[in-house]
Scaffold this active site. Structure first.
Site, PDB file in Angstrom:
ATOM      1  N   PHE A 134     -41.208  23.663  38.822  1.00  0.00           N
ATOM      2  CA  PHE A 134     -40.168  24.420  39.709  1.00  0.00           C
ATOM      3  C   PHE A 134     -39.096  23.192  40.343  1.00  0.00           C
ATOM      4  CE2 PHE A 134     -38.429  25.738  43.658  1.00  0.00           C
ATOM      5  CZ  PHE A 134     -38.054  26.981  43.453  1.00  0.00           C
ATOM      6  N   ASP A 219     -39.545  14.421  40.245  1.00  0.00           N
ATOM      7  CA  ASP A 219     -39.346  15.350  41.520  1.00  0.00           C
ATOM      8  C   ASP A 219     -40.218  15.364  42.344  1.00  0.00           C
ATOM      9  OD1 ASP A 219     -38.785  17.605  42.969  1.00  0.00           O
ATOM     10  OD2 ASP A 219     -38.404  19.022  41.407  1.00  0.00           O
ATOM     11  N   LYS A 248     -37.253  18.448  51.307  1.00  0.00           N
ATOM     12  CA  LYS A 248     -38.424  19.052  52.161  1.00  0.00           C
ATOM     13  C   LYS A 248     -39.038  17.731  53.242  1.00  0.00           C
ATOM     14  CE  LYS A 248     -40.467  21.972  49.112  1.00  0.00           C
ATOM     15  NZ  LYS A 248     -40.400  23.535  49.329  1.00  0.00           N
TER      16      LYS A 248
HETATM   17  N1  PLP Z   1     -38.468  20.730  43.475  1.00  0.00           N
HETATM   18  C1  PLP Z   1     -39.706  21.144  44.108  1.00  0.00           C
HETATM   19  C2  PLP Z   1     -40.796  20.283  43.479  1.00  0.00           C
HETATM   20  C3  PLP Z   1     -39.886  21.945  44.912  1.00  0.00           C
HETATM   21  O1  PLP Z   1     -41.065  22.283  45.582  1.00  0.00           O
HETATM   22  C4  PLP Z   1     -38.806  22.652  45.520  1.00  0.00           C
HETATM   23  C5  PLP Z   1     -38.831  23.689  46.468  1.00  0.00           C
HETATM   24  O2  PLP Z   1     -39.905  24.459  46.646  1.00  0.00           O
HETATM   25  C6  PLP Z   1     -37.363  22.502  44.910  1.00  0.00           C
HETATM   26  C7  PLP Z   1     -37.238  21.498  44.053  1.00  0.00           C
HETATM   27  C8  PLP Z   1     -36.323  23.157  45.501  1.00  0.00           C
HETATM   28  O3  PLP Z   1     -35.882  22.482  46.822  1.00  0.00           O
HETATM   29  P1  PLP Z   1     -34.800  23.427  47.870  1.00  0.00           P
HETATM   30  O4  PLP Z   1     -35.649  24.642  47.931  1.00  0.00           O
HETATM   31  O5  PLP Z   1     -35.040  22.718  48.922  1.00  0.00           O
HETATM   32  O6  PLP Z   1     -33.635  23.582  46.910  1.00  0.00           O
END
Ligand code: PLP
Length: 398
Positions: A134, A219, A248
């Site tokens: 994700f 990520d 986050k």
């Molecule tokens: N990447 C990862 C691993 C995530 O857990 C999330 C959000 O849950 C995102 C990207 C996307 O972040 P945002 O919701 O701040 O756009």
């Protein structure tokens, strides 16, 4: 003149939400507008790393708001310079671009890899990603994600994201061709249900990407800033990626994210990347306060210790109720329920004043504040125990 409709009607209905309004938070607790208190083991999906409304964040916001909100991203400002310096000092990266959300940081990482491919790899643009991944909800990050539900949404997708399987090096190897420029992954797949990439897999992946001249992008939007007991989760494997994204936790509850890269890979040219609020001093001042707190002596050790305590309590609960394994690292843990009862469990826990998250029908994910106390963990385990007992009894009767 519009007539008054239901109080929730003016917000786009993008997800199922309980019909209550949260008005206040403090540490591990939230209160709704009826005064009911909830123990929060979601913390905005691992966002409020220091709990709800910590004084050091309100103080950083108040102090910076009296000085300067946004001069323009076309000018330098002190908090963004300081935060970039602090992040690069504590990582293997040399340069930072600040963004407002995780998805935006990942979108930037994808663009940076494509720019790198353009300059150094004869136009290579494919980024190998993983089933279950994700990376966000922009078009490119949805395309890069390996979430099944996304497969049929918003076609046509952005091309160039072939998918491998986590912890299967050969599946990555098979996808490498002359168009490949990078491999991108989460050190622990959070949304998929907390599935860690093994340290061995990360090390082999680093060797493989180096051997082929490919970039390795991590990520760390969910795993970064101390969540797993190290400042960044890839440090458990002792590897040095080329690009990392943060979100986050770095904002501790305010919208702040970051794209970091090594010097050689930081190859954006003017016009490639930007955004009105990138590196705005208000959010960066908060990022600095968060990073200082997470960097205080003993903080990360206490995340590890508290994580081990939570893990052992979950294991005891699992044994008592005949559930499955506990996965994850530090304070990003999952409990396998073995049955698709997660939605019912989360709903009943909510009624009982306990906020839990179920990324899958048979999985609970725990991501409390990094400073959660043993007493709060015991309170959560007690509440979860009661709900599991009730659900177990109801299933026996049925
Ligand atoms: N990447 C990862 C691993 C995530 O857990 C999330 C959000 O849950 C995102 C990207 C996307 O972040 P945002 O919701 O701040 O756009």
């Amino acid at each position: 003149m519009k007539t008054a409709t239901h109080r929730f009607d003016a917000l786009m209905d993008i997800t199922a939400r309980p019909p209550i309004v949260f008005v206040r938070g403090e540490g591990s607790y939230l209160w709704d507008d009826s005064g009911k208190r909830y123990l929060d083991f979601m913390q905005g999906w691992a966002v409020n790393c220091l709990g709800h409304a910590p004084a050091l964040i309100s103080e950083a916001l108040a102090a910076q708001s009296r000085l300067l909100l946004t001069p323009s991203p076309a000018f330098y400002n002190a908090p963004s310079l300081e935060l970039a310096k602090a992040l690069t000092y504590q990582s293997c990266f040399d340069q930072v671009f600040f963004a407002n959300s995780g998805a935006e940081a990942n979108e930037g990482a994808i663009k940076l890899a494509r720019r790198y491919g353009d300059i150094f790899r004869g136009g290579a643009f494919e980024i190998i990603t993983f089933d279950g991944a994700f990376h966000g909800r922009t078009l490119a990050t949805m395309s890069a994600s390996g979430k099944k539900a996304f497969d049929v949404l918003f076609e046509p997708k952005v091309p160039g994201f072939p998918r491998a399987q986590l912890n299967d090096l050969e599946s990555v190897q098979r996808l490498i061709n002359s168009n490949t420029v990078a491999v991108m992954l989460e050190p622990i797949q959070g949304e998929a249900g907390v599935w860690p990439a093994s340290d061995l897999f990360l090390r082999k992946l680093r060797e493989l990407t180096r051997a082929h001249g490919l970039l390795l992008i991590v990520d760390e939007i969910q795993t970064g800033i101390g969540r797993t007991g190290k400042l960044f989760a890839h440090q458990h494997a002792g590897i040095e990626p080329d690009i990392m994204t943060l979100g986050k936790g770095i904002g501790g509850g305010v919208p702040l994210a970051a794209l970091l890269a090594t010097r050689h890979v930081s190859c954006f040219v003017h016009g490639d990347q930007g955004g009105t609020y990138n590196g705005n001093p208000l959010m960066c001042a908060v990022g600095l306060a968060v990073l200082r707190e997470v960097g205080t002596v003993g903080f990360l050790k206490s995340v590890t210790d508290t994580g081990l305590y939570l893990e052992s309590e979950l294991q005891r609960l699992s044994a008592r109720h005949g559930l499955g394994e506990v996965r994850g690292k530090g304070l990003l843990l999952a409990l396998d329920l073995k049955l698709p009862i997660a939605a019912e469990l989360v709903a009943q826990a909510f009624e009982a004043g306990l906020l839990l998250n179920a990324p899958r029908p048979d999985t609970l994910r725990l991501m409390p504040a990094l400073n959660v106390t043993h007493a709060e963990i015991a309170e959560m385990i007690d509440g979860l125990d009661r709900v599991l007992t009730r659900i177990g009894a109801a299933r026996c009767v049925a």
